[in-house]
Motif scaffolding. Structure first.
Motif, PDB file in Angstrom:
ATOM      1  N   ASP A  41       6.682   2.776  -5.500  1.00 27.65           N
ATOM      2  CA  ASP A  41       6.828   1.359  -5.331  1.00 27.65           C
ATOM      3  C   ASP A  41       5.674   0.443  -5.836  1.00 27.65           C
ATOM      4  OD1 ASP A  41       9.110   1.432  -3.907  1.00 27.65           O
ATOM      5  OD2 ASP A  41       8.326   2.262  -2.092  1.00 27.65           O
ATOM      6  N   TYR A  42       4.772   0.982  -6.932  1.00 27.10           N
ATOM      7  CA  TYR A  42       3.886   0.315  -7.480  1.00 27.10           C
ATOM      8  C   TYR A  42       4.225  -1.028  -8.059  1.00 27.10           C
ATOM      9  CZ  TYR A  42      -0.379  -0.438 -10.641  1.00 27.10           C
ATOM     10  OH  TYR A  42      -1.336  -1.018 -11.218  1.00 27.10           O
ATOM     11  N   TRP A  43       3.397  -2.151  -7.977  1.00 21.47           N
ATOM     12  CA  TRP A  43       3.834  -3.246  -8.392  1.00 21.47           C
ATOM     13  C   TRP A  43       3.774  -3.423  -9.696  1.00 21.47           C
ATOM     14  CZ3 TRP A  43       0.046  -5.607 -11.678  1.00 21.47           C
ATOM     15  CH2 TRP A  43      -1.076  -5.102 -11.461  1.00 21.47           C
ATOM     16  N   GLY A  44       3.187  -2.581 -10.479  1.00 19.29           N
ATOM     17  CA  GLY A  44       3.044  -2.938 -11.854  1.00 19.29           C
ATOM     18  C   GLY A  44       3.853  -1.680 -12.607  1.00 19.29           C
ATOM     19  N   ASP A  45       3.468  -1.185 -13.800  1.00 17.81           N
ATOM     20  CA  ASP A  45       4.038  -0.338 -14.328  1.00 17.81           C
ATOM     21  C   ASP A  45       3.879   1.062 -13.974  1.00 17.81           C
ATOM     22  OD1 ASP A  45       5.142  -2.025 -16.541  1.00 17.81           O
ATOM     23  OD2 ASP A  45       3.384  -1.473 -17.721  1.00 17.81           O
ATOM     24  N   ASN A  46       4.839   1.895 -13.608  1.00 20.29           N
ATOM     25  CA  ASN A  46       4.698   3.024 -12.783  1.00 20.29           C
ATOM     26  C   ASN A  46       4.155   4.180 -13.615  1.00 20.29           C
ATOM     27  OD1 ASN A  46       5.923   2.258 -10.493  1.00 20.29           O
ATOM     28  ND2 ASN A  46       7.930   3.102 -10.878  1.00 20.29           N
ATOM     29  N   ALA A  47       3.537   5.070 -13.150  1.00 23.43           N
ATOM     30  CA  ALA A  47       2.960   6.194 -13.880  1.00 23.43           C
ATOM     31  C   ALA A  47       4.059   6.700 -14.699  1.00 23.43           C
ATOM     32  CB  ALA A  47       2.242   7.270 -12.953  1.00 23.43           C
ATOM     33  N   SER A  48       3.812   7.279 -15.895  1.00 26.18           N
ATOM     34  CA  SER A  48       4.868   8.129 -16.623  1.00 26.18           C
ATOM     35  C   SER A  48       4.904   9.463 -16.419  1.00 26.18           C
ATOM     36  CB  SER A  48       4.521   7.973 -18.167  1.00 26.18           C
ATOM     37  OG  SER A  48       4.765   6.485 -18.496  1.00 26.18           O
TER      38      SER A  48
ATOM     39  N   LYS B 265      -8.411   8.817   5.574  1.00 24.88           N
ATOM     40  CA  LYS B 265      -7.576   9.133   4.534  1.00 24.88           C
ATOM     41  C   LYS B 265      -7.809   7.958   3.378  1.00 24.88           C
ATOM     42  CE  LYS B 265      -3.424   7.183   7.183  1.00 24.88           C
ATOM     43  NZ  LYS B 265      -2.065   7.592   7.485  1.00 24.88           N
ATOM     44  N   VAL B 266      -7.263   8.130   2.112  1.00 25.25           N
ATOM     45  CA  VAL B 266      -7.306   7.129   1.321  1.00 25.25           C
ATOM     46  C   VAL B 266      -6.073   6.415   0.899  1.00 25.25           C
ATOM     47  CG1 VAL B 266      -7.904   6.822  -1.232  1.00 25.25           C
ATOM     48  CG2 VAL B 266      -9.412   8.360   0.362  1.00 25.25           C
ATOM     49  N   VAL B 267      -5.914   5.430   1.374  1.00 27.75           N
ATOM     50  CA  VAL B 267      -4.698   4.681   1.237  1.00 27.75           C
ATOM     51  C   VAL B 267      -4.613   3.467   0.281  1.00 27.75           C
ATOM     52  CG1 VAL B 267      -2.505   3.591   2.326  1.00 27.75           C
ATOM     53  CG2 VAL B 267      -3.629   5.493   3.179  1.00 27.75           C
ATOM     54  N   GLY B 268      -4.393   3.243  -0.765  1.00 30.83           N
ATOM     55  CA  GLY B 268      -4.500   2.260  -1.744  1.00 30.83           C
ATOM     56  C   GLY B 268      -3.162   1.487  -2.376  1.00 30.83           C
ATOM     57  N   THR B 269      -3.419   0.952  -3.333  1.00 29.57           N
ATOM     58  CA  THR B 269      -2.009   0.305  -3.829  1.00 29.57           C
ATOM     59  C   THR B 269      -1.936   0.556  -5.300  1.00 29.57           C
ATOM     60  OG1 THR B 269      -3.751  -1.360  -4.664  1.00 29.57           O
ATOM     61  CG2 THR B 269      -2.814  -2.094  -2.675  1.00 29.57           C
ATOM     62  N   GLY B 270      -2.562   1.613  -5.830  1.00 30.67           N
ATOM     63  CA  GLY B 270      -2.425   2.179  -7.283  1.00 30.67           C
ATOM     64  C   GLY B 270      -1.194   2.807  -7.628  1.00 30.67           C
ATOM     65  N   PHE B 271      -0.853   3.128  -8.890  1.00 26.66           N
ATOM     66  CA  PHE B 271       0.118   3.917  -9.383  1.00 26.66           C
ATOM     67  C   PHE B 271       0.351   5.261  -8.970  1.00 26.66           C
ATOM     68  CE2 PHE B 271      -2.666   3.315 -12.935  1.00 26.66           C
ATOM     69  CZ  PHE B 271      -2.950   4.826 -13.339  1.00 26.66           C
ATOM     70  N   TYR B 272      -0.775   5.862  -8.535  1.00 26.53           N
ATOM     71  CA  TYR B 272      -0.961   7.253  -8.063  1.00 26.53           C
ATOM     72  C   TYR B 272      -1.518   7.080  -6.439  1.00 26.53           C
ATOM     73  CZ  TYR B 272      -0.346   9.842 -12.423  1.00 26.53           C
ATOM     74  OH  TYR B 272       0.200  10.524 -13.388  1.00 26.53           O
ATOM     75  N   ARG B 273      -0.994   8.209  -5.871  1.00 27.75           N
ATOM     76  CA  ARG B 273      -1.361   7.905  -4.430  1.00 27.75           C
ATOM     77  C   ARG B 273      -1.989   9.539  -4.189  1.00 27.75           C
ATOM     78  NH1 ARG B 273       4.284   7.381  -0.848  1.00 27.75           N
ATOM     79  NH2 ARG B 273       5.295   9.062  -1.944  1.00 27.75           N
ATOM     80  N   LEU B 274      -2.926   9.310  -3.290  1.00 33.52           N
ATOM     81  CA  LEU B 274      -3.736  10.712  -3.004  1.00 33.52           C
ATOM     82  C   LEU B 274      -2.701  11.970  -2.065  1.00 33.52           C
ATOM     83  CD1 LEU B 274      -6.350  12.423  -2.821  1.00 33.52           C
ATOM     84  CD2 LEU B 274      -6.669  11.286  -0.746  1.00 33.52           C
TER      85      LEU B 274
ATOM     86  N   PHE C 143       0.763  -1.309   0.173  1.00 30.85           N
ATOM     87  CA  PHE C 143       0.107  -0.024  -0.109  1.00 30.85           C
ATOM     88  C   PHE C 143       1.069   1.190  -0.023  1.00 30.85           C
ATOM     89  CE2 PHE C 143      -2.837  -3.129   1.775  1.00 30.85           C
ATOM     90  CZ  PHE C 143      -4.140  -2.824   1.216  1.00 30.85           C
ATOM     91  N   HIS C 144       0.124   2.480  -0.073  1.00 26.37           N
ATOM     92  CA  HIS C 144       0.965   3.565  -0.252  1.00 26.37           C
ATOM     93  C   HIS C 144       1.578   3.787   1.154  1.00 26.37           C
ATOM     94  CE1 HIS C 144      -2.033   4.803  -3.515  1.00 26.37           C
ATOM     95  NE2 HIS C 144      -1.160   4.055  -4.119  1.00 26.37           N
ATOM     96  N   ASP C 145       1.112   3.332   2.010  1.00 27.30           N
ATOM     97  CA  ASP C 145       1.778   3.593   3.376  1.00 27.30           C
ATOM     98  C   ASP C 145       2.705   2.577   3.813  1.00 27.30           C
ATOM     99  OD1 ASP C 145       0.393   1.340   4.077  1.00 27.30           O
ATOM    100  OD2 ASP C 145      -0.796   2.029   5.463  1.00 27.30           O
ATOM    101  N   GLY C 146       3.223   1.805   2.883  1.00 29.25           N
ATOM    102  CA  GLY C 146       4.322   0.617   2.816  1.00 29.25           C
ATOM    103  C   GLY C 146       4.032  -0.734   3.632  1.00 29.25           C
ATOM    104  N   THR C 147       2.637  -0.779   3.750  1.00 29.65           N
ATOM    105  CA  THR C 147       2.249  -2.060   4.440  1.00 29.65           C
ATOM    106  C   THR C 147       1.547  -2.964   3.317  1.00 29.65           C
ATOM    107  OG1 THR C 147      -0.117  -1.198   4.712  1.00 29.65           O
ATOM    108  CG2 THR C 147       1.449  -0.621   6.710  1.00 29.65           C
TER     109      THR C 147
END
Length: 512
Positions: free
Chosen positions: A197-204, A172-181, A96-100
């Protein structure tokens, strides 16, 4: 004149606002998505559409852009022989965006919150979600073949435990996506930055902004000025004009969405399918589609458009036949009275209100055309334009006479989810569908469809359900949707999802 001045001041404000953006990118600005829809809260159960469409939150499975489903946070899934236990295997190495880390227990906890607080799973046989290692286990009371389709919906997005306080309220909104809030300004301006640290292709593009602009003319101005990189929900007439803009590409694709007139079946003029069909015969769908939507093929001859797997070509199409409509009304006792020739029965005039909303700009305009057409037949329509939330509120408290709405049958990948919510058993309904209408046959078909895993049987049941809705008309389809979106030439890689599920910024980069 006053309206134009207000628009100009509004636009100037927008320009000043954008120019003061703290977000930066390789080109000195964020990727900006302009939409009509505000996020009323940071709770993903309510406003998760913003966070999933901006690539911040992710679901276990997602749309494949072809009407099917493909993996997202879950890589595989299977169901037990009795159809009661589903196991979704999670993707390894996701944080997740908080590192967990993402685990089965964490995902199950997030889904159980949606089960308890949201309406997505209302009326479904889901009992619980549980986690075991990297698996999410779903237990149902009875077989539920549509389960993966429900898990495409934004309300099922997986949030980290740090998203909630002890009472389960979103802090707060903490997800796993390529963008974080990074910021949330009253749901109107929402900023994101890339998650390295996104699991897939990072945002360009390092920064992105979601900008909610309910006024359609302002959205058009933002597209023309170049302040919006991707601008959605462009009116059809503006889309035609913007095609001449050398800095823009206009994408116009059919969607599994329909404009509907929902009517309260308790009212005497909507109390039978015969009366509802009479009203339907008085509406010139093709004329509306040609004049207002700039596509004469978008007149809705049935609930599901041709782009949907649920389109039933064997149905007798809804058509414009005012003579037939007048004949039915006369036979039902609705006769013109007084100088204005208002249709009246037992002393009651045929007068009703249509509630609609302006965040979809075409709706009030189409309603005005319907109003005039019905007035010519002795039917008085009062129009009330409110925020869209007034529709489900009026439906649930019983005050809604009728509403002209846009209904999306793509958020849940299999439309059975939306159909159940709109037309299924009343205890499981949301606030956007039928009003005081019920069909035992339809309910039985829904139940059987959900419980069967046999494709041929499901196809047969689809025909049954669409036939019932065409015959009964608890909601009267008026026009199908084309999605008009502008894309500024400074970006590339935009690929829109017809089901309106996948992230707008997915694969997008600055043009070389």
């Amino acid at each position: 004149m006053r309206r134009n001045i207000c628009l100009i001041f509004c636009f100037i404000f927008m320009l000043l606002f954008f120019s003061g953006s703290p977000a930066s990118s390789a080109q000195g600005q964020p990727l900006t998505i302009v939409s009509a829809w505000e996020a009323s809260t940071i709770d993903p159960v309510v406003s998760g559409f913003v966070f999933t469409r901006m690539g911040c939150l992710e679901t276990l499975v997602t749309s494949d852009k072809k009407g099917g489903i493909e993996p997202r946070l879950a890589t595989t899934w299977k169901v037990s022989e009795d159809g009661l236990i589903w196991v979704f295997e999670l993707r390894k190495g996701v944080i997740f965006h908080d590192g967990t880390p993402l685990t089965g227990e964490v995902a199950a906890a997030s889904l159980n919150r949606t089960l308890a607080k949201g309406s997505l799973f209302k009326g479904t046989p889901i009992q619980s979600f549980s986690g075991e290692g990297m698996n999410v286990i779903v237990t149902t009371e009875r077989p539920f073949s549509a389960l993966p389709a429900y898990l495409v919906h934004y309300a099922s997005a997986i949030c980290a435990p740090s998203s909630f306080d002890k009472e389960g309220k979103v802090v707060k909104v903490v997800g796993t996506g390529f963008y974080r809030l990074t910021s949330f300004q009253e749901g109107k301006v929402i900023d994101f930055e890339s998650f390295n640290d996104y699991w897939g292709d990072n945002a360009s593009i390092s920064h992105a902004r979601y900008f909610a602009v309910p006024n359609p003319e302002t959205r058009v101005l933002l597209a023309e000025s170049g302040e919006g990189d991707i601008v959605v929900d462009i009116p059809a007439d503006a889309a035609l004009r913007l095609r001449e803009n050398k800095n823009l590409t206009v994408i116009s694709d059919p969607l599994p969405r329909v404009r509907l007139l929902t009517v309260n079946a308790k009212l005497p003029f909507f109390s039978s399918s015969r009366l509802r069909h009479a009203l339907s015969y008085l509406i010139d769908r093709e004329g509306i589609a040609k004049a207002l939507l700039k596509n004469n093929k978008s007149g809705a001859t049935q609930l599901f458009p041709t782009v949907s797997a649920w389109h039933n070509p064997k149905l007798t199409p809804l058509n414009y036949d005012p003579e037939k409509g007048r004949k039915i009304l006369k036979e039902e006792g609705w006769l013109p009275e007084g100088k204005q020739k208002i249709l009246t029965k037992n002393g009651q005039p045929f007068v009703f209100e249509i509630l609609t909303y302006s965040s979809r700009p075409d709706l009030p305009v189409i309603v005005e055309v319907i109003q005039q057409a019905l007035r010519n037949e002795g039917i008085i329509v009062k129009i009330r334009v409110e925020k869209s939330g007034m529709v489900p509120e009026g439906n649930k408290n019983g005050t809604l006479e009728s509403a002209f709405i846009a209904r999306n049958f793509g958020f849940v990948a299999d439309p059975i989810g939306t159909l159940t919510s709109d037309f299924g058993p009343e205890k499981g309904r949301g606030g956007w569908g039928a009003i005081n209408w019920n069909s035992t046959t339809f309910d039985e078909a829904v139940k059987t469809y959900i419980e069967t895993f046999e494709t041929e049987r499901q196809v047969s049941l689809r025909k049954t359900m669409t036939s019932i809705l065409q015959e009964e008309l608890p909601a009267i389809p008026i026009a199908w949707y084309d999605n008009h979106v502008t894309v500024n030439h400074r970006i590339q890689g935009v690929s829109l999802d017809p089901s309106e599920v996948r992230p707008y910024p997915e694969g997008v980069e600055w043009a070389k």
